[in-house]
Design a protein around this motif. Structure first.
Motif, PDB file in Angstrom:
ATOM      1  N   ALA A 157       6.294  33.543   5.340  1.00 11.26           N
ATOM      2  CA  ALA A 157       6.477  34.960   5.001  1.00 11.26           C
ATOM      3  C   ALA A 157       6.383  35.231   3.501  1.00 11.26           C
ATOM      4  CB  ALA A 157       7.814  35.443   5.536  1.00 11.26           C
ATOM      5  N   LYS A 158       5.725  34.385   2.775  1.00 17.50           N
ATOM      6  CA  LYS A 158       5.538  34.611   1.338  1.00 17.50           C
ATOM      7  C   LYS A 158       4.962  36.005   1.090  1.00 17.50           C
ATOM      8  CE  LYS A 158       6.549  30.762  -1.007  1.00 17.50           C
ATOM      9  NZ  LYS A 158       7.517  30.750  -2.141  1.00 17.50           N
ATOM     10  N   CYS A 159       5.513  36.696   0.114  1.00 18.66           N
ATOM     11  CA  CYS A 159       5.067  38.033  -0.294  1.00 18.66           C
ATOM     12  C   CYS A 159       5.487  39.127   0.684  1.00 18.66           C
ATOM     13  CB  CYS A 159       3.556  38.088  -0.507  1.00 18.66           C
ATOM     14  SG  CYS A 159       2.950  36.913  -1.735  1.00 18.66           S
ATOM     15  N   LYS A 160       6.277  38.802   1.687  1.00 20.57           N
ATOM     16  CA  LYS A 160       6.835  39.820   2.587  1.00 20.57           C
ATOM     17  C   LYS A 160       8.344  39.880   2.374  1.00 20.57           C
ATOM     18  CE  LYS A 160       3.428  38.979   6.252  1.00 20.57           C
ATOM     19  NZ  LYS A 160       2.742  40.286   6.232  1.00 20.57           N
ATOM     20  N   PRO A 161       8.950  41.074   2.512  1.00 18.85           N
ATOM     21  CA  PRO A 161      10.410  41.144   2.389  1.00 18.85           C
ATOM     22  C   PRO A 161      11.084  40.411   3.547  1.00 18.85           C
ATOM     23  CG  PRO A 161       9.493  43.264   3.058  1.00 18.85           C
ATOM     24  CD  PRO A 161       8.331  42.392   2.726  1.00 18.85           C
ATOM     25  N   ILE A 162      12.026  39.530   3.214  1.00 20.14           N
ATOM     26  CA  ILE A 162      12.785  38.787   4.215  1.00 20.14           C
ATOM     27  C   ILE A 162      14.261  39.158   4.067  1.00 20.14           C
ATOM     28  CG2 ILE A 162      13.339  36.537   5.204  1.00 20.14           C
ATOM     29  CD1 ILE A 162      10.974  35.375   3.651  1.00 20.14           C
ATOM     30  N   PHE A 163      14.839  39.684   5.137  1.00 22.77           N
ATOM     31  CA  PHE A 163      16.260  40.010   5.191  1.00 22.77           C
ATOM     32  C   PHE A 163      16.954  38.959   6.052  1.00 22.77           C
ATOM     33  CE2 PHE A 163      13.742  43.894   4.970  1.00 22.77           C
ATOM     34  CZ  PHE A 163      14.283  44.538   3.871  1.00 22.77           C
ATOM     35  N   ALA A 164      18.227  38.661   5.746  1.00 26.86           N
ATOM     36  CA  ALA A 164      18.935  37.625   6.498  1.00 26.86           C
ATOM     37  C   ALA A 164      20.372  38.043   6.797  1.00 26.86           C
ATOM     38  CB  ALA A 164      18.920  36.304   5.730  1.00 26.86           C
ATOM     39  N   ILE A 165      20.872  37.561   7.943  1.00 25.96           N
ATOM     40  CA  ILE A 165      22.259  37.770   8.361  1.00 25.96           C
ATOM     41  C   ILE A 165      22.946  36.414   8.377  1.00 25.96           C
ATOM     42  CG2 ILE A 165      23.760  38.580  10.216  1.00 25.96           C
ATOM     43  CD1 ILE A 165      21.498  40.430  11.106  1.00 25.96           C
ATOM     44  N   ALA A 166      24.122  36.322   7.757  1.00 21.54           N
ATOM     45  CA  ALA A 166      24.778  35.028   7.533  1.00 21.54           C
ATOM     46  C   ALA A 166      25.335  34.389   8.803  1.00 21.54           C
ATOM     47  CB  ALA A 166      25.895  35.193   6.510  1.00 21.54           C
ATOM     48  N   ILE A 167      25.816  35.150   9.775  1.00 25.24           N
ATOM     49  CA  ILE A 167      26.346  34.706  11.068  1.00 25.24           C
ATOM     50  C   ILE A 167      27.753  34.139  10.988  1.00 25.24           C
ATOM     51  CG2 ILE A 167      26.053  33.147  13.028  1.00 25.24           C
ATOM     52  CD1 ILE A 167      24.153  35.502  13.072  1.00 25.24           C
TER      53      ILE A 167
END
Length: 314
Positions: A157-167
């Motif tokens: 996903a380079k150059c794309k926004p990546i969102f994450a949830i910690a869990i």
């Protein structure tokens, strides 16, 4: 309104069981109460809120070949989310069981999610996944993915926004190798303390400084009904959540907050304003017995009007 880019979510979509004690909770004893079963998972819950806010969404998860898998599949379809998940016929569908007290607060959670650890690293190397990531405008993941799968995702996903949830505090460490690649991480205070390397007595400023030192550019830290902490390149700020009109179940609030915030960010809304939308959705989740509240545009607008604007931290 500017059209939001499509989003691909990769992570948990499984059976959620919530048992609520009907009286005072008594440890190490039989407690009367009720049990309900739904389809949940950090990424899936957040994605359902994202879809309800008008964003085109697809989901890649893994599940078994049991009756629970059919339940998960139906829920994804009903949410109008494109299902790219993989089925392992000889495996059990992951599940999460939460015990909450009569006030809706979590007593203990139990995660049976071995399939995620087993399957996701291999799945991330399939051409189908590469194509899905390439086609998406943004990616949402959670720490149900093992570290190796998360690292592979960050590469794809380079150059794309990546969102994450910690869990969870135990799983959030899986995000450490890719923190510099993430646009935004959603976490509670205990998860943030793990990433920041601070103890429970840490101030908000110490938490932000620790998270920045870990490589994170932007983050959101929830603290129950206390002030929500956010930071980005423009600085740090807090938002005090409004008191819910009633408390039904707090377990889905964080996922609803993440979903509505991401949906707003994808429309180009700045983080401070986007996070207000997240707080509004979280409030609706707390007031609802469902992990993902079914709100109308009018209901959402009403909830958002109760959320104060952000206060900048000195």
């Amino acid at each position: 309104m500017v059209k939001s880019p499509d989003i691909l979510a990769i992570g948990g979509a499984h059976i959620d069981r919530r048992g609520q004690v009907s009286g005072p909770y008594v440890p190490a004893a039989s407690n009367p109460g009720t049990m309900r079963e739904d389809v949940g998972g950090g990424v899936f819950n957040a994605l359902r809120t994202i879809a309800r806010r008008g964003v085109s969404a697809s989901l890649l998860s893994v599940r078994g070949g049991d009756a629970a898998a059919d339940t998960v599949s139906r829920a994804i379809t009903e949410a109008r989310i494109t299902d790219l998940s993989v089925v392992f016929l000889d495996r059990t569908t992951p599940s999460y069981t939460a015990l909450i007290d009569r006030d809706g607060e979590l007593i203990v959670g139990f995660a049976d999610m071995a399939l995620y650890d087993l399957a996701f690293p291999k799945q991330m190397r399939r051409s189908k996944v590469r194509e899905a990531v390439h086609s998406a405008g943004a990616v949402l993941c959670d720490a149900n993915l093992p570290a190796s799968a998360l690292e592979r995702l960050a590469t794809l996903a380079k150059c794309k926004p990546i969102f994450a949830i910690a869990i969870s505090p135990a799983k959030v460490v899986r995000l450490i190798p890719i923190l510099g690649e993430l646009v935004l991480v959603f976490m509670n205070r205990r998860e943030a303390m793990v990433l920041a390397g601070v103890n429970e007595k840490a101030t908000e400023r110490e938490i932000v400084d620790g998270l920045r030192c870990s490589g994170l550019k932007s983050g959101v830290v929830t603290a129950g009904d206390g002030p929500l902490l956010g930071f980005d390149e423009a600085g740090a700020f807090t938002i005090l959540p409004p008191a819910p009109r009633r408390v039904a179940d707090v377990t889905g609030a964080g996922d609803a907050l993440a979903g509505a915030t991401v949906a707003a960010l994808l429309r180009g809304v700045p983080l401070r304003a986007a996070l207000r939308e997240g707080v509004g959705a979280a409030t609706l989740a707390i007031e609802s017995a469902d992990a993902v509240p079914d709100f109308s545009a009018a209901t959402f607008t009403e909830a958002l009007a109760l959320v104060p604007h952000a206060d900048e931290m000195p």
